[in-house]
Design an enzyme around this catalytic site. Structure first.
Site, mmCIF file in Angstrom:
data_model
loop_
_atom_site.group_PDB
_atom_site.id
_atom_site.type_symbol
_atom_site.label_atom_id
_atom_site.label_comp_id
_atom_site.label_asym_id
_atom_site.label_seq_id
_atom_site.Cartn_x
_atom_site.Cartn_y
_atom_site.Cartn_z
ATOM 1 N N GLU A 198 -2.277 -7.350 7.269
ATOM 2 C CA GLU A 198 -0.963 -7.258 7.892
ATOM 3 C C GLU A 198 -0.916 -8.148 9.132
ATOM 4 O OE1 GLU A 198 2.106 -7.112 7.935
ATOM 5 O OE2 GLU A 198 2.547 -4.992 7.610
ATOM 6 N N HIS B 184 0.822 -1.214 0.000
ATOM 7 C CA HIS B 184 0.000 0.000 0.000
ATOM 8 C C HIS B 184 0.855 1.263 0.000
ATOM 9 C CE1 HIS B 184 0.943 0.828 4.205
ATOM 10 N NE2 HIS B 184 0.771 -0.472 4.436
#
Length: 188
Positions: free
Chosen positions: A81, A9
């Site tokens: 994550e 990201h």
């Protein structure tokens, strides 16, 4: 042979503040928005048939900026994550030094082991790439989950030493149920 693109990201507020993000979230910065747009330009002439994102806002926003409504994408929790437990939002200064120390460091704080994250990513991405119509797949995920996925298939030391900056693109080939890293594109 199939191709998997795994993108980290764009830069977030917590990245700038050097805070542990994990399953918590923070918005993309202006720089992060620009990074995602630049990654989108990289993919303009690359045929993609499917796209998947971590459920985290920072990944979904990055994906939407990359795709510009070119094709729909699906959100998957397995692409999230690493969970850092109660240490999320804390300063990165408390992070352990080196990948080996990460393996179990966060468990006493309610987090995940890095092996759990790597196995979660490997299982999810193998399942995605095993689908017959998934030939050229784009995934937006995170630094830790991307690193731990790579760790499941090869020694990641060389790539780790080069860094996984926001917007990095990992290009994998998938054949005979096996992944092979072709290259890492570092636009920033």
């Amino acid at each position: 042979m199939k191709t998997l693109y795994v993108v980290r990201h764009g830069e977030t507020m917590f990245n700038v503040q050097h805070r542990i993000q994990g399953w918590s979230d923070s918005p993309l910065t202006e720089k992060g928005i620009e990074q995602a747009k630049q990654v989108g330009k990289y993919f303009e002439d690359i045929p993609l048939d499917h796209a998947y994102s971590s459920t985290s806002e920072r990944c979904c926003d990055t994906m939407e900026l990359i795709l510009q409504e070119r094709l729909p994408y699906q959100r998957l929790k397995a692409l999230k994550e690493m969970n850092f437990g109660i240490l999320e939002g804390e300063t990165e200064r408390i992070n352990p030094k080196g990948p080996k120390a990460y393996q179990t460091f966060f468990l006493p704080y309610g987090g995940e082991s890095s092996n759990t994250v790597g196995k979660r990513m490997l299982e999810c991405l193998t399942d995605l790439m095993s689908q017959p119509d998934n030939q050229n797949v784009l995934v937006v995920s995170h630094a830790g989950s991307s690193f731990n996925f790579l760790r499941m298939i090869q020694d990641p030391t060389e790539e780790l030493n080069k860094g996984f900056s926001n917007g990095s693109i990992f290009v994998y080939q998938f054949e005979d149920q096996q992944f092979k890293l072709g290259k890492v594109i570092r636009l920033f």
